[in-house]
Scaffold this motif. Structure first.
Motif, PDB file in Angstrom:
ATOM      1  N   GLY A  87       2.302  -4.514  -1.669  1.00 59.49           N
ATOM      2  CA  GLY A  87       1.366  -5.352  -0.930  1.00 59.49           C
ATOM      3  C   GLY A  87       2.027  -6.383  -0.041  1.00 59.49           C
ATOM      4  N   ALA A  88       3.321  -6.602  -0.246  1.00 61.38           N
ATOM      5  CA  ALA A  88       4.079  -7.549   0.584  1.00 61.38           C
ATOM      6  C   ALA A  88       5.407  -6.904   0.937  1.00 61.38           C
ATOM      7  N   GLY A  89       5.713  -6.869   2.223  1.00 57.16           N
ATOM      8  CA  GLY A  89       6.912  -6.184   2.684  1.00 57.16           C
ATOM      9  C   GLY A  89       8.166  -7.019   2.540  1.00 57.16           C
ATOM     10  N   VAL A 102       4.612  -6.258  -5.379  1.00 60.36           N
ATOM     11  CA  VAL A 102       3.751  -5.189  -5.900  1.00 60.36           C
ATOM     12  C   VAL A 102       2.298  -5.654  -5.910  1.00 60.36           C
ATOM     13  N   TRP A 103       1.438  -4.890  -5.234  1.00 61.76           N
ATOM     14  CA  TRP A 103       0.009  -5.218  -5.187  1.00 61.76           C
ATOM     15  C   TRP A 103      -0.727  -4.614  -6.370  1.00 61.76           C
ATOM     16  N   ILE A 142      -5.961   2.712  -8.096  1.00 65.82           N
ATOM     17  CA  ILE A 142      -4.981   1.638  -8.268  1.00 65.82           C
ATOM     18  C   ILE A 142      -5.639   0.463  -8.974  1.00 65.82           C
ATOM     19  N   THR A 143      -4.920  -0.145  -9.914  1.00 67.85           N
ATOM     20  CA  THR A 143      -5.384  -1.361 -10.565  1.00 67.85           C
ATOM     21  C   THR A 143      -4.374  -2.475 -10.345  1.00 67.85           C
ATOM     22  N   ARG A 144      -4.856  -3.698 -10.322  1.00 74.15           N
ATOM     23  CA  ARG A 144      -3.961  -4.836 -10.093  1.00 74.15           C
ATOM     24  C   ARG A 144      -3.160  -5.192 -11.340  1.00 74.15           C
TER      25      ARG A 144
END
Length: 227
Positions: A87-89, A102-103, A142-144
């Motif tokens: 989720g973040a590069g 990691v998202w 996908i789960t958080r």
């Protein structure tokens, strides 16, 4: 902007308990990341750094789907894996910072043309034909919430358990995978990382029903349909 033809639909993955979807940018995969699987493939688990290969974004397939038996193979294999949704590069990410990128988390299967992979290995050729084909990346919602560090990872074919291990059996941990990968690629939001498979890989044929999971994550299931 005007295109010369209609661009393809954005590949995406369902998000648990949400109408929103996770847009897929790229799919990275880690090879030889469980000692048992490395040994069953005839290699030394501590002989080399992580191996990475890719699949096209549109190889993702939703849980519950019928997947056609792949063309150009007589030996289609399953490989269950924990999947990381980025989720973040970033580039050159430190292991201590990896979790912040990691998202979410999912269960995936790296479908493999094992006969084509054997040919590639013998000839020193890339693995694209063996790994990067249509519908080769089934994935759960996908789960958080992350799974436990030593959660069970498993796969069954027609109800018969074939793979059964623990995430703690990974040779390279999630932070190490992200750190290594980001040294060669600038990770971006939308990237998926398949983190490797444990021992017990094997063939599937038309009519087989595959179910798999990582404890704490949504399960994944699909059926192999005729070509």
């Amino acid at each position: 902007m005007t295109y010369v033809f209609e661009p393809p639909v954005q590949a995406s993955v369902a998000v648990l308990d949400s109408e929103g979807r996770f847009p897929v940018r790229r799919i990275f995969c880690v090879g030889r990341n469980y000692a048992g699987h490395v040994r069953e493939m005839g290699n030394d688990p501590k002989s080399e750094p992580p191996i990475f290969f890719t699949k096209p974004a549109d190889a993702v397939v939703e849980s519950g789907a019928d997947i056609a038996y792949a063309t150009n193979t007589a030996n289609l294999h399953y490989e269950v894996e924990l999947v990381l949704a980025i989720g973040a590069g970033g580039a050159d990410i430190a292991e201590s910072d990896a979790a912040q990128h990691v998202w979410g988390y999912a269960v995936g299967v790296d479908l493999t043309r094992r006969d084509r992979q054997a040919e590639a290995k013998k000839g020193g050729a890339p693995w694209d034909t063996a790994k990067a084909f249509d519908q080769s990346a089934p994935i759960s919602a996908i789960t958080r919430t992350p799974p436990a560090a030593d959660a069970r990872i498993w796969l069954a074919v027609n109800g018969d358990t074939k793979q059964d291990a623990r995430l703690g059996d990974m040779i390279w941990s999630v932070p190490e995978i992200i750190a290594h990968l980001s040294r060669s690629w600038m990770l971006q939001p939308g990237d998926l990382i398949f983190t490797g498979t444990p021992a017990g890989v094997g063939p599937i044929v038309a009519g087989d029903v595959v179910t798999c999971g990582v404890n704490g994550l949504p399960e994944l299931s699909f059926k192999i349909a005729p070509q």
